[in-house]
Design a protein around this motif. Structure first.
Motif, PDB file in Angstrom:
ATOM      1  N   ALA A 608     -19.791 138.072  76.438  1.00 20.99           N
ATOM      2  CA  ALA A 608     -20.556 139.047  77.228  1.00 20.99           C
ATOM      3  C   ALA A 608     -21.475 139.874  76.332  1.00 20.99           C
ATOM      4  CB  ALA A 608     -19.601 139.965  77.995  1.00 20.99           C
ATOM      5  N   GLY A 609     -21.022 140.179  75.125  1.00 18.18           N
ATOM      6  CA  GLY A 609     -21.855 140.902  74.169  1.00 18.18           C
ATOM      7  C   GLY A 609     -22.888 140.005  73.514  1.00 18.18           C
ATOM      8  N   ARG A 610     -22.487 138.791  73.175  1.00 23.99           N
ATOM      9  CA  ARG A 610     -23.408 137.855  72.508  1.00 23.99           C
ATOM     10  C   ARG A 610     -24.594 137.534  73.407  1.00 23.99           C
ATOM     11  NH1 ARG A 610     -23.953 132.162  72.548  1.00 23.99           N
ATOM     12  NH2 ARG A 610     -25.022 131.418  70.666  1.00 23.99           N
ATOM     13  N   PHE A 611     -24.339 137.217  74.671  1.00 26.44           N
ATOM     14  CA  PHE A 611     -25.431 136.936  75.602  1.00 26.44           C
ATOM     15  C   PHE A 611     -26.384 138.128  75.708  1.00 26.44           C
ATOM     16  CE2 PHE A 611     -23.177 133.534  78.446  1.00 26.44           C
ATOM     17  CZ  PHE A 611     -23.540 132.547  77.543  1.00 26.44           C
ATOM     18  N   ALA A 612     -25.820 139.315  75.831  1.00 23.65           N
ATOM     19  CA  ALA A 612     -26.652 140.510  75.995  1.00 23.65           C
ATOM     20  C   ALA A 612     -27.526 140.748  74.764  1.00 23.65           C
ATOM     21  CB  ALA A 612     -25.765 141.725  76.268  1.00 23.65           C
ATOM     22  N   ARG A 613     -26.949 140.582  73.585  1.00 23.73           N
ATOM     23  CA  ARG A 613     -27.722 140.793  72.354  1.00 23.73           C
ATOM     24  C   ARG A 613     -28.849 139.774  72.214  1.00 23.73           C
ATOM     25  NH1 ARG A 613     -22.497 141.532  70.475  1.00 23.73           N
ATOM     26  NH2 ARG A 613     -22.433 139.459  69.516  1.00 23.73           N
ATOM     27  N   LEU A 614     -28.549 138.505  72.513  1.00 19.21           N
ATOM     28  CA  LEU A 614     -29.585 137.473  72.404  1.00 19.21           C
ATOM     29  C   LEU A 614     -30.679 137.673  73.442  1.00 19.21           C
ATOM     30  CD1 LEU A 614     -27.377 134.331  71.703  1.00 19.21           C
ATOM     31  CD2 LEU A 614     -29.007 135.382  70.133  1.00 19.21           C
ATOM     32  N   ASP A 615     -30.290 138.061  74.648  1.00 17.26           N
ATOM     33  CA  ASP A 615     -31.300 138.301  75.682  1.00 17.26           C
ATOM     34  C   ASP A 615     -32.163 139.511  75.343  1.00 17.26           C
ATOM     35  OD1 ASP A 615     -30.461 136.114  77.054  1.00 17.26           O
ATOM     36  OD2 ASP A 615     -29.547 137.185  78.730  1.00 17.26           O
ATOM     37  N   TYR A 616     -31.554 140.505  74.733  1.00 16.46           N
ATOM     38  CA  TYR A 616     -32.332 141.690  74.329  1.00 16.46           C
ATOM     39  C   TYR A 616     -33.329 141.320  73.231  1.00 16.46           C
ATOM     40  CZ  TYR A 616     -33.352 146.606  73.434  1.00 16.46           C
ATOM     41  OH  TYR A 616     -33.975 147.822  73.301  1.00 16.46           O
ATOM     42  N   LYS A 617     -32.992 140.282  72.466  1.00 14.53           N
ATOM     43  CA  LYS A 617     -33.893 139.799  71.411  1.00 14.53           C
ATOM     44  C   LYS A 617     -35.037 138.972  71.995  1.00 14.53           C
ATOM     45  CE  LYS A 617     -33.833 136.898  67.229  1.00 14.53           C
ATOM     46  NZ  LYS A 617     -32.962 136.095  66.324  1.00 14.53           N
ATOM     47  N   TYR A 618     -34.726 138.054  72.923  1.00 20.74           N
ATOM     48  CA  TYR A 618     -35.722 137.114  73.435  1.00 20.74           C
ATOM     49  C   TYR A 618     -36.376 137.546  74.752  1.00 20.74           C
ATOM     50  CZ  TYR A 618     -33.621 133.944  69.991  1.00 20.74           C
ATOM     51  OH  TYR A 618     -33.154 133.375  68.838  1.00 20.74           O
ATOM     52  N   TYR A 619     -35.687 138.394  75.523  1.00 21.19           N
ATOM     53  CA  TYR A 619     -36.192 138.847  76.833  1.00 21.19           C
ATOM     54  C   TYR A 619     -36.018 140.368  76.930  1.00 21.19           C
ATOM     55  CZ  TYR A 619     -35.743 133.884  78.104  1.00 21.19           C
ATOM     56  OH  TYR A 619     -35.838 132.521  78.150  1.00 21.19           O
ATOM     57  N   LYS A 620     -36.559 141.052  75.972  1.00 21.09           N
ATOM     58  CA  LYS A 620     -36.264 142.487  75.818  1.00 21.09           C
ATOM     59  C   LYS A 620     -36.621 143.297  77.056  1.00 21.09           C
ATOM     60  CE  LYS A 620     -36.663 146.239  72.487  1.00 21.09           C
ATOM     61  NZ  LYS A 620     -37.142 146.621  71.139  1.00 21.09           N
ATOM     62  N   ASP A 621     -37.826 143.111  77.581  1.00 19.87           N
ATOM     63  CA  ASP A 621     -38.258 143.910  78.729  1.00 19.87           C
ATOM     64  C   ASP A 621     -37.385 143.662  79.952  1.00 19.87           C
ATOM     65  OD1 ASP A 621     -40.247 145.062  77.245  1.00 19.87           O
ATOM     66  OD2 ASP A 621     -41.806 143.660  77.906  1.00 19.87           O
ATOM     67  N   GLU A 622     -37.017 142.391  80.164  1.00 15.39           N
ATOM     68  CA  GLU A 622     -36.184 142.068  81.313  1.00 15.39           C
ATOM     69  C   GLU A 622     -34.761 142.600  81.131  1.00 15.39           C
ATOM     70  OE1 GLU A 622     -39.349 138.867  80.936  1.00 15.39           O
ATOM     71  OE2 GLU A 622     -38.005 139.977  79.584  1.00 15.39           O
ATOM     72  N   THR A 623     -34.227 142.406  79.929  1.00 15.00           N
ATOM     73  CA  THR A 623     -32.828 142.755  79.670  1.00 15.00           C
ATOM     74  C   THR A 623     -32.579 144.253  79.749  1.00 15.00           C
ATOM     75  OG1 THR A 623     -32.649 140.823  78.213  1.00 15.00           O
ATOM     76  CG2 THR A 623     -30.923 142.492  78.029  1.00 15.00           C
ATOM     77  N   LYS A 624     -33.484 145.044  79.204  1.00 15.37           N
ATOM     78  CA  LYS A 624     -33.221 146.485  79.115  1.00 15.37           C
ATOM     79  C   LYS A 624     -33.126 147.149  80.488  1.00 15.37           C
ATOM     80  CE  LYS A 624     -38.077 147.871  78.389  1.00 15.37           C
ATOM     81  NZ  LYS A 624     -39.020 148.451  77.408  1.00 15.37           N
ATOM     82  N   SER A 625     -33.609 146.456  81.521  1.00 20.00           N
ATOM     83  CA  SER A 625     -33.542 147.042  82.862  1.00 20.00           C
ATOM     84  C   SER A 625     -32.193 146.808  83.538  1.00 20.00           C
ATOM     85  CB  SER A 625     -34.656 146.460  83.741  1.00 20.00           C
ATOM     86  OG  SER A 625     -34.462 145.071  83.955  1.00 20.00           O
ATOM     87  N   VAL A 626     -31.355 145.921  82.969  1.00 19.90           N
ATOM     88  CA  VAL A 626     -30.094 145.597  83.644  1.00 19.90           C
ATOM     89  C   VAL A 626     -28.866 145.679  82.744  1.00 19.90           C
ATOM     90  CG1 VAL A 626     -31.272 144.075  85.272  1.00 19.90           C
ATOM     91  CG2 VAL A 626     -30.277 143.092  83.211  1.00 19.90           C
ATOM     92  N   VAL A 627     -29.056 145.618  81.422  1.00 19.22           N
ATOM     93  CA  VAL A 627     -27.918 145.499  80.511  1.00 19.22           C
ATOM     94  C   VAL A 627     -27.116 146.797  80.447  1.00 19.22           C
ATOM     95  CG1 VAL A 627     -29.070 146.286  78.393  1.00 19.22           C
ATOM     96  CG2 VAL A 627     -27.298 144.502  78.268  1.00 19.22           C
ATOM     97  N   ASN A 628     -25.849 146.688  80.071  1.00 17.09           N
ATOM     98  CA  ASN A 628     -24.985 147.847  79.865  1.00 17.09           C
ATOM     99  C   ASN A 628     -24.881 148.151  78.374  1.00 17.09           C
ATOM    100  OD1 ASN A 628     -23.940 147.841  82.748  1.00 17.09           O
ATOM    101  ND2 ASN A 628     -23.258 145.824  82.054  1.00 17.09           N
ATOM    102  N   GLY A 629     -24.644 149.410  78.045  1.00 22.10           N
ATOM    103  CA  GLY A 629     -24.506 149.797  76.654  1.00 22.10           C
ATOM    104  C   GLY A 629     -25.649 150.677  76.195  1.00 22.10           C
TER     105      GLY A 629
END
Length: 768
Positions: A608-629
């Motif tokens: 759950a953390g690994r996916f979020a970190r990688l998505d924040y790297k490759y899909y930063k704008d999309e991820t930051k709107s939904v990710v927790n932390g």
């Protein structure tokens, strides 16, 4: 003459100084030795060594160097004289992987390329010539084998031979990373301590992970994992182990115990005659199986199998025996990397119908049927509750085995009320046990759970025992659901198209693992699991599950629809549609292949953390709107586990149940409900009433009440919640415990993403 001796597919040829080649001739070697005034008594031993060390395309100098080495061992003075005669002083030395020094020889490079990669001999010779020229320019005093391999790999890339470079590459771990592991350890698995054995495991794991990504899985699957489209769990074991198993003690109670599976390497025990030995055998079965499998090991119907051994024993004695088992499972550091066995026991309040008429096995024979041991079954369960309630000598909870109780039709009857209250006192104190709800219509006549949540049900072949005992999960691999939403860009049709593309990758990966495991089993690399009792192999591999996992349904919905599971009925309905799609995909595969394909809610301790970190790297704008932390600390980012409600959502327990129950029937490979009881000390009867409502009025199939705990190391006081100091003595030496995915563990061992999730969790007990 040895001129016909083979090396690979080629005769052994000797390369002379002028470049000419001739077949190796033993008579010519003997003549050369005599001409060099080598004593006749040494000739035979020198020739034997040369014949064992020569290789195709060895140079005449190479042979003479071997002679020199042997002579020096026999008579250093004569060996030195021989070396001077052939002017070996300035030969470039290579420190080999066997910790020996040998002279550099380009033909060894050529032979290695041919043998290891299948490169044609002409190209291999060209590359070895180029490497020799470049090394001579470097003016080095010595080389190492890894240095030469790196130079060769660079040359293969230069020639566009990436496929051969991959086969030739060397696996391992940088010195810096080993130092880091020695000094700081790793938090990828909270069940591992930082000790010499875990350091050794982490280093070995890294090599085996590299091997899996280079050799086991094709490039497109490896790339999908590395980019974060999917997660290949247990990569370090992809080439050598399946995951988990539900054990049946009857085989060992009837035939005895061989922990190595063969009896050739360890002592063999006859069938246990006494209860103490039966308990020890149960613990050893779990630890022996753990040596061959990557995931949790479980014993289903634990108190049923042991009941015949308890006939006639007083309750205090039964309690002592259960105490023995609990301590065995928490003190045997026999599992991978210096950890206790990741163990579970599935327990019954009464003997289930499918076992009532089965012969009761004890001491190599049978005595009546299991239906005759109802009283002993209840006494074992009660004794386990009492032992677990007390905690260990320091007042800490027992972390293993996972304590799982099945709730059948009579669970809430008057005859079980006292025992059920005890179970909920245990829940109030430690956040144990787990409950399997056997009441919904979609449940089969037997269901069990392993480790964090993987599940077997008696609806695979219709044979309850074959479907749920002596088998388990072969492997699960996981989808990154939020990324699918990012790539779909709000288009429903595109979302399911992308999902099918990712599922196809997981299917291929699971099929590869299936075939690899078949090979392992046929090669007897898993001797304990493949041992035979009578004519039948213990491990029912044909009935193992191949499983699709998933993470982040809530974040998929939040991005795709702008709503979360708990905020709208439309989001919940679409979430069901997504998981139903995965389940339909698995069911279709089941029909096509005859294999047992299932869907699970991935535990996701690190995923759950690994996916979020990688998505924040490759899909930063999309991820930051939904990710927790915390977005300022990437290591704290995480997605919501599987199809769970976000941990800090403003939902009551009743709302959480009504949402999450939708997914348990769909996730036939494993599911769990986590109901947070973080600070409250719920009244046991209130908790029991909640349990009754969940069992009788919902489709929740497996759940537990999670309790945060703090234990003072100075005075031993246990306290609810996560405390920084002791209420009793004021000490700040506090050990904090909570459930990380499906098991209790010390918070100090958690990774940063799970620590952030722990901070975010919101209690929803006892409101309903």
């Amino acid at each position: 003459m040895i001129s016909s001796k083979k090396h690979g597919n080629f005769k052994i040829e000797v390369v002379k100084k002028d470049g000419a080649r001739e077949n190796f001739n033993i008579n010519k070697l003997v003549k050369s030795l005599l001409n060099s005034e080598v004593d006749y008594e040494y000739i035979d031993s020198i020739v034997s060594v040369v014949c064992s060390k020569i290789y195709d395309k060895i140079s005449t100098d190479g042979i003479k160097r071997i002679v020199c080495e042997v002579l020096k061992e026999i008579d250093n003075q004569k060996g030195t004289k021989y070396a001077k005669n052939y002017q070996f002083k300035n030969v470039l030395k290579v420190r080999t992987s066997k910790n020996e020094f040998q002279p550099f020889d380009k033909y060894k490079i050529m032979n290695t390329l041919v043998d290891e990669t299948g490169l044609d001999i002409k190209t291999a010779e060209k590359i070895s010539n180029e490497i020799e020229k470049e090394i001579k320019k470097l003016n080095l005093k010595y080389l190492t084998a890894p240095m030469i391999r790196e130079l060769v790999n660079a040359k293969l890339i230069e020639h566009g031979l990436e496929e051969f470079r991959q086969k030739h590459t060397r696996l391992g771990i940088p010195i810096y990373d080993i130092k880091k592991l020695i000094n700081s350890g790793s938090r990828e698995n909270a069940n591992l301590m930082h000790n010499p054995e875990s350091i050794h495991k982490w280093v070995a794991d890294e090599t085996m992970k590299q091997y899996a990504l280079l050799e086991v899985f094709p490039k497109h699957i490896a790339d999908a994992h590395m980019k974060g489209d999917i997660h290949l769990h247990d990569l370090e074991y992809a080439a050598i182990r399946p995951v988990c198993c539900q054990h049946d003690l009857r085989n060992f109670f009837m035939y005895g115990l061989k922990v190595d599976g063969t009896g050739r390497h360890t002592s063999v025990s006859k069938p246990a005659k006494h209860a103490e030995v039966a308990i020890q055998h149960a613990a050893k079965v779990l630890s022996a199986a753990q040596c061959e499998m990557s995931g949790g090991q479980s014993i289903d119907e634990f108190n049923i199998w042991l009941a015949p051994y308890m006939r006639g024993l007083p309750y205090d004695r039964i309690k002592q025996l259960m105490q023995m088992f609990i301590y065995e499972m928490n003190q045997i550091y026999a599992a991978r990397g210096g950890q206790v066995v990741f163990s579970s026991i599935n327990l019954e309040l009464e003997v289930p119908d499918f076992l009532k008429d089965k012969p009761a096995v004890i001491a190599g024979t049978t005595r009546g049927t299991y239906g005759e041991y109802e009283e002993e079954v209840k006494m074992i369960l009660e004794a386990l509750v009492d032992v677990t309630m007390e905690g260990d000598a320091f007042g800490k909870p027992f972390l293993f085995p996972n304590f799982i109780v099945k709730l059948r039709e009579k669970a809430f009857s008057d005859e079980n009320k006292e025992l059920m209250i005890k179970l909920h006192k245990l829940s109030s104190k430690w956040g144990l046990p787990y409950f399997i709800n056997m009441l919904p219509e979609w449940q089969a006549n037997n269901t069990n759970a392993m480790g964090c949540r993987t599940r077997l049900s008696g609806d695979w072949t219709g044979n309850t025992e074959n479907d749920t005992l002596r088998t388990g999960n072969m492997q699960w691999y996981t989808l990154n659901l939020p990324r699918i939403a990012y790539e779909a860009g709000g288009d429903d049709d595109r979302l399911f198209e992308i999902m099918d593309e990712k599922l196809a990758i997981l299917t291929e990966a699971l099929n590869i693992k299936h075939n690899v495991t078949l090979k392992i089993l046929s090669n007897r690399i898993m001797p304990f699991m493949t041992q035979k009792f009578g004519d039948e192999q213990y491990y029912r591999y044909d009935n193992t599950t191949k499983t699709f996992g998933f993470v982040g349904l809530n974040e998929l919905l939040k991005y795709h629809l702008g709503e979360e599971l708990h905020t709208s009925k439309e989001a919940l309905a679409f979430g069901e549609k997504v998981i139903q799609h995965i389940r339909d995909y698995a069911d279709n595969l089941k029909k096509e292949t005859g294999l047992r394909w299932t869907v699970t809610q991935t535990p996701a301790e690190s995923t759950a953390g690994r996916f979020a970190r990688l998505d924040y790297k490759y899909y930063k704008d999309e991820t930051k709107s939904v990710v927790n932390g915390d977005l300022t600390d990437a290591s704290s980012l995480y997605y919501t586990n599987s199809s769970h409600v976000r941990v800090n959502s403003p939902t009551t327990l009743g709302e959480k149940i009504r949402i999450e129950e939708k997914f348990h029937p769909l996730c036939n490979g494993g599911h769990i409900g986590h109901f947070w009881n973080a600070e409250a000390y719920a009244d046991p009867e209130v908790l029991m009433d909640i349990t009754k409502k969940i069992a009788e009025k919902s489709n929740i199939g497996f759940w537990t009440y999670t309790k945060n705990l703090s234990i003072c190391e100075k005075c031993g006081k246990g306290m609810p919640g996560l405390r920084d100091s002791c209420d009793c003595c004021g000490s700040s030496e506090i050990q904090k415990f909570s459930r990380i995915t499906g098991y209790l563990q010390n918070v100090s061992n958690w990774n940063n993403a799970k620590r952030q999730e722990l901070i975010d969790r919101k209690s929803n007990i006892p409101r309903i």
